[in-house]
Design a protein around this motif. Structure first.
Motif, PDB file in Angstrom:
ATOM      1  N   VAL A 152       0.818  -1.216   0.000  1.00 33.33           N
ATOM      2  CA  VAL A 152       0.000   0.000   0.000  1.00 33.33           C
ATOM      3  C   VAL A 152       0.852   1.267   0.000  1.00 33.33           C
ATOM      4  O   VAL A 152       0.296   2.371  -0.044  1.00 33.33           O
ATOM      5  CB  VAL A 152      -0.939   0.010   1.222  1.00 33.33           C
ATOM      6  CG1 VAL A 152      -1.937  -1.143   1.135  1.00 33.33           C
ATOM      7  CG2 VAL A 152      -0.138  -0.094   2.538  1.00 33.33           C
ATOM      8  N   GLY A 153       2.157   1.129   0.055  1.00 39.40           N
ATOM      9  CA  GLY A 153       3.010   2.309   0.070  1.00 39.40           C
ATOM     10  C   GLY A 153       3.243   2.853  -1.334  1.00 39.40           C
ATOM     11  O   GLY A 153       2.618   2.442  -2.318  1.00 39.40           O
ATOM     12  N   THR A 154       4.164   3.798  -1.414  1.00 37.05           N
ATOM     13  CA  THR A 154       4.512   4.394  -2.705  1.00 37.05           C
ATOM     14  C   THR A 154       5.280   3.387  -3.546  1.00 37.05           C
ATOM     15  O   THR A 154       6.249   2.779  -3.080  1.00 37.05           O
ATOM     16  CB  THR A 154       5.352   5.659  -2.513  1.00 37.05           C
ATOM     17  OG1 THR A 154       4.646   6.568  -1.674  1.00 37.05           O
ATOM     18  CG2 THR A 154       5.656   6.319  -3.845  1.00 37.05           C
ATOM     19  N   LYS A 155       4.833   3.218  -4.761  1.00 40.66           N
ATOM     20  CA  LYS A 155       5.513   2.295  -5.661  1.00 40.66           C
ATOM     21  C   LYS A 155       6.517   3.063  -6.505  1.00 40.66           C
ATOM     22  O   LYS A 155       6.248   4.182  -6.950  1.00 40.66           O
ATOM     23  CB  LYS A 155       4.505   1.578  -6.558  1.00 40.66           C
ATOM     24  CG  LYS A 155       3.602   0.616  -5.782  1.00 40.66           C
ATOM     25  CD  LYS A 155       2.738  -0.208  -6.713  1.00 40.66           C
ATOM     26  CE  LYS A 155       1.920  -1.219  -5.921  1.00 40.66           C
ATOM     27  NZ  LYS A 155       1.094  -2.090  -6.792  1.00 40.66           N
ATOM     28  N   TYR A 156       7.662   2.446  -6.703  1.00 42.88           N
ATOM     29  CA  TYR A 156       8.770   3.092  -7.411  1.00 42.88           C
ATOM     30  C   TYR A 156       9.132   2.294  -8.652  1.00 42.88           C
ATOM     31  O   TYR A 156       8.820   1.102  -8.774  1.00 42.88           O
ATOM     32  CB  TYR A 156       9.989   3.217  -6.494  1.00 42.88           C
ATOM     33  CG  TYR A 156       9.797   4.149  -5.319  1.00 42.88           C
ATOM     34  CD1 TYR A 156      10.112   5.496  -5.420  1.00 42.88           C
ATOM     35  CD2 TYR A 156       9.305   3.663  -4.098  1.00 42.88           C
ATOM     36  CE1 TYR A 156       9.950   6.354  -4.331  1.00 42.88           C
ATOM     37  CE2 TYR A 156       9.143   4.513  -3.018  1.00 42.88           C
ATOM     38  CZ  TYR A 156       9.464   5.847  -3.152  1.00 42.88           C
ATOM     39  OH  TYR A 156       9.288   6.700  -2.083  1.00 42.88           O
TER      40      TYR A 156
END
Length: 230
Positions: A152-156
């Motif tokens: 659910v975090g920022t995808k890079y």
């Protein structure tokens, strides 16, 4: 030809070391992905030391990671591997300068230069391997989070620094192979032996000329009898 290959490998490994040094402080190890985002207000990019965010106006704000122990394990491992790669590369560069046959530093013979060149090549290979492991390890974690539907975090996405690091590691490995492969082709001859004459000097026989004693007085005296002087 082996000297040319050795020199080419040395400069290739030096270029790889330079690129590794540029990769380590590069800010774009990973960049936030716009995949699935309808509206993007900022772009986040990170490396091993800090994270930065750029808003829609182009203003960037960066902050360093507050604690090393609070970081993920792979980030700490990548830091250690990259620093180790650069240190090994510098040591290999120094030994490579001493081991090149086109240099006269130290006045060493060819056999010792070949050993130093082999050690320098091995160090550059290890440096490239450390850099390759660090870059690949970091990239694997990025791709795992990107394709994980439960994350659910920022995808890079992969940043340009990773491609630079892969190229640098490959150059270091290839340069180390070229630098170390010529050690078996180094001449084992003593340089002083080449200066010797290729033939054996002939022994000059001393000719002793018989000494002739010519005394005119005595010889002429022997030609006449004693009565001639009476």
């Amino acid at each position: 030809m082996s000297i040319a290959v050795e020199t080419f490998g040395f400069f290739m490994a030096a270029l790889g070391l330079l690129m590794l040094g540029v990769t380590l402080p590069n800010s774009y190890w990973r960049v936030s992905s716009v995949h699935g985002n309808v509206i993007t207000t900022s772009t986040i990019f990170e490396n091993l030391w800090y994270s930065c965010a750029t808003d829609s106006m182009g203003v960037s704000n960066c902050w360093e990671f507050p604690s090393m122990l609070a970081l993920s394990g792979y980030v700490q491992g990548c830091r250690a591997l990259m620093i180790t790669a650069i240190l090994l590369g510098f040591l290999g560069l120094f030994l490579g300068i001493l081991g090149l046959r086109c240099t006269t530093i130290g006045g060493m013979d060819l056999s010792r230069k070949a050993k130093l060149a082999a050690i320098a090549g091995a160090l550059h290979i290890l440096a490239g391997a450390c850099g390759m492991v660090a870059i690949s390890w970091y990239a694997v974690n990025i791709t795992q989070d990107f394709f994980n539907p439960l994350y659910v975090g920022t995808k890079y996405e992969l940043g340009p620094a990773l491609y630079l690091g892969w190229s640098a590691s490959l150059l270091s490995i290839l340069g180390g192979i070229c630098l170390g492969s010529t050690c078996c082709c180094a001449s084992q001859e003593d340089p002083t032996a080449r200066a010797q004459l290729p033939y054996k000097a002939s022994e000059a026989s001393a000719v002793v000329m018989p000494a002739t004693i010519s005394d005119e007085g005595d010889s002429s005296f022997g030609k006449y009898g004693k009565n001639a002087y009476v």
